[in-house]
Scaffold this motif. Structure first.
Motif, mmCIF file in Angstrom:
data_model
loop_
_atom_site.group_PDB
_atom_site.id
_atom_site.type_symbol
_atom_site.label_atom_id
_atom_site.label_comp_id
_atom_site.label_asym_id
_atom_site.label_seq_id
_atom_site.Cartn_x
_atom_site.Cartn_y
_atom_site.Cartn_z
ATOM 1 N N ILE A 12 -10.473 -8.345 1.380
ATOM 2 C CA ILE A 12 -11.222 -7.730 2.493
ATOM 3 C C ILE A 12 -11.589 -6.281 2.100
ATOM 4 O O ILE A 12 -12.833 -5.972 2.257
ATOM 5 C CB ILE A 12 -10.749 -7.907 3.875
ATOM 6 C CG1 ILE A 12 -10.563 -9.291 4.077
ATOM 7 C CG2 ILE A 12 -11.717 -7.310 4.878
ATOM 8 C CD1 ILE A 12 -9.762 -9.870 5.558
ATOM 9 N N ILE A 13 -10.504 -5.488 1.829
ATOM 10 C CA ILE A 13 -10.806 -4.141 1.550
ATOM 11 C C ILE A 13 -11.724 -4.059 0.283
ATOM 12 O O ILE A 13 -12.592 -3.165 -0.049
ATOM 13 C CB ILE A 13 -9.368 -3.318 1.301
ATOM 14 C CG1 ILE A 13 -8.723 -3.299 2.842
ATOM 15 C CG2 ILE A 13 -9.629 -2.132 0.813
ATOM 16 C CD1 ILE A 13 -7.347 -2.916 2.546
ATOM 17 N N LEU A 14 -11.417 -4.776 -0.705
ATOM 18 C CA LEU A 14 -12.416 -4.644 -1.840
ATOM 19 C C LEU A 14 -13.740 -5.111 -1.702
ATOM 20 O O LEU A 14 -14.723 -4.109 -2.225
ATOM 21 C CB LEU A 14 -11.892 -5.761 -3.092
ATOM 22 C CG LEU A 14 -12.522 -5.715 -4.471
ATOM 23 C CD1 LEU A 14 -11.401 -6.289 -5.621
ATOM 24 C CD2 LEU A 14 -13.759 -6.839 -4.427
ATOM 25 N N VAL A 48 -2.830 -10.169 -0.519
ATOM 26 C CA VAL A 48 -4.041 -10.597 -1.181
ATOM 27 C C VAL A 48 -5.153 -10.739 -0.278
ATOM 28 O O VAL A 48 -6.195 -10.330 -0.581
ATOM 29 C CB VAL A 48 -3.661 -11.991 -1.728
ATOM 30 C CG1 VAL A 48 -4.789 -12.644 -2.149
ATOM 31 C CG2 VAL A 48 -2.353 -11.870 -2.761
ATOM 32 N N ILE A 49 -4.736 -11.276 0.781
ATOM 33 C CA ILE A 49 -6.015 -11.456 2.076
ATOM 34 C C ILE A 49 -6.548 -9.968 2.352
ATOM 35 O O ILE A 49 -7.700 -9.846 2.208
ATOM 36 C CB ILE A 49 -5.596 -12.418 3.063
ATOM 37 C CG1 ILE A 49 -4.872 -13.772 2.783
ATOM 38 C CG2 ILE A 49 -6.678 -12.387 4.103
ATOM 39 C CD1 ILE A 49 -5.993 -14.365 2.048
ATOM 40 N N PRO A 50 -5.555 -8.856 2.873
ATOM 41 C CA PRO A 50 -6.244 -7.858 3.226
ATOM 42 C C PRO A 50 -6.935 -7.326 1.839
ATOM 43 O O PRO A 50 -7.861 -6.483 2.255
ATOM 44 C CB PRO A 50 -4.974 -7.011 3.565
ATOM 45 C CG PRO A 50 -4.134 -8.154 4.112
ATOM 46 C CD PRO A 50 -4.377 -9.127 3.283
ATOM 47 N N ALA A 79 -1.604 -2.543 -6.447
ATOM 48 C CA ALA A 79 -2.155 -2.190 -5.169
ATOM 49 C C ALA A 79 -2.035 -3.317 -4.321
ATOM 50 O O ALA A 79 -2.166 -3.484 -3.068
ATOM 51 C CB ALA A 79 -3.514 -1.436 -5.333
ATOM 52 N N ILE A 80 -2.693 -4.529 -4.876
ATOM 53 C CA ILE A 80 -2.981 -5.707 -4.257
ATOM 54 C C ILE A 80 -1.588 -6.321 -3.748
ATOM 55 O O ILE A 80 -1.605 -6.796 -2.670
ATOM 56 C CB ILE A 80 -3.644 -6.667 -4.952
ATOM 57 C CG1 ILE A 80 -5.028 -6.319 -5.412
ATOM 58 C CG2 ILE A 80 -3.860 -8.117 -4.369
ATOM 59 C CD1 ILE A 80 -5.961 -6.196 -4.255
ATOM 60 N N ARG A 81 -0.577 -6.367 -4.620
ATOM 61 C CA ARG A 81 0.813 -6.748 -4.024
ATOM 62 C C ARG A 81 1.264 -5.948 -2.645
ATOM 63 O O ARG A 81 1.663 -6.591 -1.706
ATOM 64 C CB ARG A 81 1.834 -6.677 -5.170
ATOM 65 C CG ARG A 81 3.216 -6.784 -4.587
ATOM 66 C CD ARG A 81 3.435 -8.170 -3.853
ATOM 67 N NE ARG A 81 3.191 -9.335 -4.934
ATOM 68 C CZ ARG A 81 4.164 -9.833 -5.762
ATOM 69 N NH1 ARG A 81 5.428 -9.106 -5.981
ATOM 70 N NH2 ARG A 81 3.955 -10.457 -6.848
ATOM 71 N N GLU A 82 1.000 -4.620 -2.966
ATOM 72 C CA GLU A 82 1.419 -3.676 -1.756
ATOM 73 C C GLU A 82 0.687 -3.898 -0.416
ATOM 74 O O GLU A 82 1.067 -3.819 0.399
ATOM 75 C CB GLU A 82 1.082 -2.063 -1.917
ATOM 76 C CG GLU A 82 2.046 -2.084 -3.044
ATOM 77 C CD GLU A 82 3.697 -1.479 -2.641
ATOM 78 O OE1 GLU A 82 3.693 -0.957 -1.543
ATOM 79 O OE2 GLU A 82 4.639 -2.239 -3.229
ATOM 80 N N ALA A 83 -0.750 -4.208 -0.621
ATOM 81 C CA ALA A 83 -1.524 -4.711 0.527
ATOM 82 C C ALA A 83 -1.599 -5.976 1.015
ATOM 83 O O ALA A 83 -1.974 -6.289 2.235
ATOM 84 C CB ALA A 83 -3.306 -4.095 0.179
ATOM 85 N N GLN A 138 4.503 -13.391 2.244
ATOM 86 C CA GLN A 138 4.415 -11.962 2.330
ATOM 87 C C GLN A 138 3.751 -11.460 1.229
ATOM 88 O O GLN A 138 3.365 -10.112 1.027
ATOM 89 C CB GLN A 138 6.064 -11.748 2.000
ATOM 90 C CG GLN A 138 7.300 -11.781 3.175
ATOM 91 C CD GLN A 138 8.424 -11.416 2.671
ATOM 92 O OE1 GLN A 138 8.752 -10.698 1.879
ATOM 93 N NE2 GLN A 138 9.560 -11.760 3.548
ATOM 94 N N VAL A 139 3.251 -12.414 0.292
ATOM 95 C CA VAL A 139 2.228 -11.989 -0.817
ATOM 96 C C VAL A 139 1.111 -11.980 -0.297
ATOM 97 O O VAL A 139 0.143 -11.321 -0.732
ATOM 98 C CB VAL A 139 2.645 -13.150 -2.162
ATOM 99 C CG1 VAL A 139 1.349 -12.728 -2.860
ATOM 100 C CG2 VAL A 139 3.781 -13.009 -2.482
ATOM 101 N N LEU A 140 0.716 -12.878 0.799
ATOM 102 C CA LEU A 140 -0.719 -12.982 1.310
ATOM 103 C C LEU A 140 -1.164 -11.837 2.191
ATOM 104 O O LEU A 140 -2.019 -11.421 2.545
ATOM 105 C CB LEU A 140 -0.941 -14.241 1.842
ATOM 106 C CG LEU A 140 -0.922 -15.581 0.818
ATOM 107 C CD1 LEU A 140 -1.186 -16.792 1.733
ATOM 108 C CD2 LEU A 140 -2.068 -15.490 -0.175
ATOM 109 N N PHE A 141 -0.030 -11.424 2.965
ATOM 110 C CA PHE A 141 -0.172 -10.624 4.066
ATOM 111 C C PHE A 141 0.703 -9.427 3.867
ATOM 112 O O PHE A 141 2.049 -9.600 3.667
ATOM 113 C CB PHE A 141 -0.267 -11.016 5.479
ATOM 114 C CG PHE A 141 -1.031 -12.395 5.541
ATOM 115 C CD1 PHE A 141 -2.396 -11.624 6.131
ATOM 116 C CD2 PHE A 141 -0.648 -13.574 5.451
ATOM 117 C CE1 PHE A 141 -3.269 -12.808 6.354
ATOM 118 C CE2 PHE A 141 -1.591 -14.547 5.585
ATOM 119 C CZ PHE A 141 -3.111 -14.232 6.142
#
Length: 545
Positions: free
Chosen positions: A163-165, A158-160, A152-156, A321-324
């Motif tokens: 924030i969502i967590l 890392v930075i978003p 889920a973190i990879r799909e979203a 692409q991993v971060l955002f």
């Protein structure tokens, strides 16, 4: 015969004595035979002294000597107290006795607290320490979603994802405190009770439906994970050494084997042995965290180390692409289920000492500590795995990231399998207690009804495990639908109604809680928007990540 008393006008009146029931006569006969040797201090007191009523000109209560009629009255009172005490003792010895008074048991729909409490006590006694409560909340909250969060973190991104967590942990903690304030602090044993008082019977039914869907969805995820673990273990220890490909129907066989192994436990009236095994959940959570972090370290050092068909040179996904990413909406539903503890928080906190149940400071401190620990357990392995496994996509069940022949992965799968075997029947047990307890008033209405409910739940999880084993999507949509009900609507609605009843509702409080509710509904609704639409919207505003 009667008892002489003087009324307010100074006239003498005679008050009839209590009538002796047939059930009391036998006890009264025994007490009169032993009149020369009273059996307790209570009998000595009741046979020696009584108290006169307060007169207008005398503020003190003065003892007077009893007459023979008053002594007989006291004997009868003492016999009646023994009679009621015997009824209570019979109830404790045989709670299912027909016609017994249910004086010592909680309502049937209230969950037994021993299911959730981690046995960590600082001193002997029935009440639990703060450490026990904190780790019980944490152990109950952290579960199957931990295996899906790296995906889920990879799909979203890392930075978003961070924030969502933080956002979902804060919102969930706030609504959980609303549940606590309106149940534990008011000495109520179940959130459904306060829903009925504040909103009506329909709110309890709505809460029951939402809670049942979440529990069955969690059981579906556990069934899929157990099936995948068993399939990989069998493949790694049987088919790979023989250089044979596993049959295509192996997944179906493993799914049916799992449910055949577990189903008898789902029909038990009590689950004392399994409850003791669930206390090992802390070790399970820590073990999974250590395994994920350890494999991430290896993957950082040797990229692509765990891939079966590793090709040199290894191509890694760009760090940007991993971060955002623009696919973060699904995290709202997943974290709604990850931080969901609202339907059992009252049962856990009921183990507090009485003096702490009304202490807002102690309760909020312990609940906050549990949420903080859960957030760390979710963030550390998922973020690290998203940054480490950059050579390809991450599976929604992180254990499927490793080939069946990996020994360490199979050991981890074995631990997960045996832990989930003890948790799955407890989920069905909780569904049964809440369902039958709310609708019929009993937690075990009979063998037929219990077997039918268990069969329905197990059939649903088996079909999901065979035909739709996508645990990330299951968690996402189950958390979205039920999070809107149990995470946002009911706690806030009950809180506003209770504040209005107490005449403590302010304009700021009303606007603040309504804003949180609307924000929660918007974030939940975003998950049902197709990814293609969100990608098109981001491209229009110039975001091409």
């Amino acid at each position: 015969m009667g008892r002489s008393t003087i009324n307010d006008r100074g006239k003498t009146e005679r008050t009839p004595l209590l009538r002796i029931t047939p059930a009391e006569e036998s006890i009264n006969d025994v007490s009169t035979k032993r009149k020369s040797k009273p059996t307790s201090i209570l009998s000595k007191l009741t046979r020696s002294t009584s108290f006169s009523s307060r007169s207008d000109d005398d503020d003190a209560i003065s003892p007077i000597t009893t007459t023979s009629e008053e002594a007989q009255h006291n004997d009868l009172f003492y016999s009646r107290m023994k009679y009621y005490n015997k009824l209570s003792m019979n109830q404790m010895e045989d709670p299912n006795q027909k016609g017994a008074l249910n004086l010592h048991q909680p309502p049937e729909h209230v969950l037994p607290v021993d299911i959730f409490i981690v046995p960590w006590r600082t001193e002997k006694g029935s009440s639990s320490s703060s450490f026990s409560v904190i780790f019980s909340i944490w152990n109950t909250m952290v579960g199957s979603t931990m295996l899906s969060l790296p995906w889920a973190i990879r799909e979203a991104g890392v930075i978003p994802g961070i924030i969502i967590l933080c956002f979902m942990a804060t919102i969930s903690f706030y609504t959980c405190t609303l549940v606590v304030q309106n149940t534990t602090m008011e000495k109520l044993s179940d959130f459904g009770d306060i829903c009925v008082k504040s909103l009506g019977q329909w709110s309890r039914i709505l809460a029951l439906i939402a809670s049942s869907i979440i529990l069955v969805a969690a059981a579906c995820v556990y069934h899929v994970v157990m099936k995948d673990c068993l399939t990989s273990i069998v493949t790694g220890f049987i088919y790979i050494p023989l250089n044979q490909e596993p049959p295509e129907y192996l997944n179906v066989i493993m799914a049916l084997f799992v449910i055949a192994l577990i189903f008898p436990f789902t029909t038990f009236k009590t689950l004392n042995i399994l409850v003791k095994l669930t206390s090992l959940g802390v070790i399970f959570v820590l073990g999974i965290n250590v395994f994920i972090l350890g494999t991430c370290i290896v993957e950082f050092i040797v990229p692509g180390y765990f891939e079966e068909d590793r090709v040199e040179p290894v191509v890694m996904k760009p760090i940007l692409q991993v971060l955002f990413s623009t696919h973060g909406a699904k995290l709202f539903g997943i974290f709604s289920l990850s931080f969901f503890i609202h339907n059992v928080i009252s049962s856990i906190l009921n183990k507090y000492p009485e003096e702490k149940k009304t202490s807002k400071k102690h309760i909020l401190r312990d609940v906050f500590a549990a949420y903080f620990l859960a957030s760390l357990c979710y963030a550390a392995p998922s973020i690290t795995a998203s940054l480490a496994f950059r050579t390809g996509p991450i599976q929604d069940n992180f254990l499927n990231q490793f080939p069946p022949g990996n020994i360490m992965a199979n050991i981890a799968r074995g631990f997960v399998f045996f832990q989930l075997i003890s948790i799955y029947p407890l989920l069905i047990f909780i569904v049964r207690v809440q369902f039958f307890g709310t609708l019929w008033g009993v937690s075990y209405p009979g063998t037929t009804a219990v077997w039918m409910l268990a069969l329905c739940c197990c059939t649903v999880t088996t079909l999901i495990a065979i035909f739709y084993p996508n645990i990330g999507t299951i968690i996402q949509y189950a958390g979205a639908v039920c999070g809107a009900v149990y995470l946002y609507f009911l706690p806030i609605a009950v809180h506003l109604v209770r504040q209005k009843q107490k005449k403590k509702l302010t304009i700021f409080g009303l606007i603040f809680n309504v804003a949180i509710f609307l924000l929660g509904i918007i974030t939940i609704s975003v998950q049902f928007v197709p990814v293609s639409i969100t990608d098109a919207l981001f491209k229009k505003i110039g975001v091409h990540v």
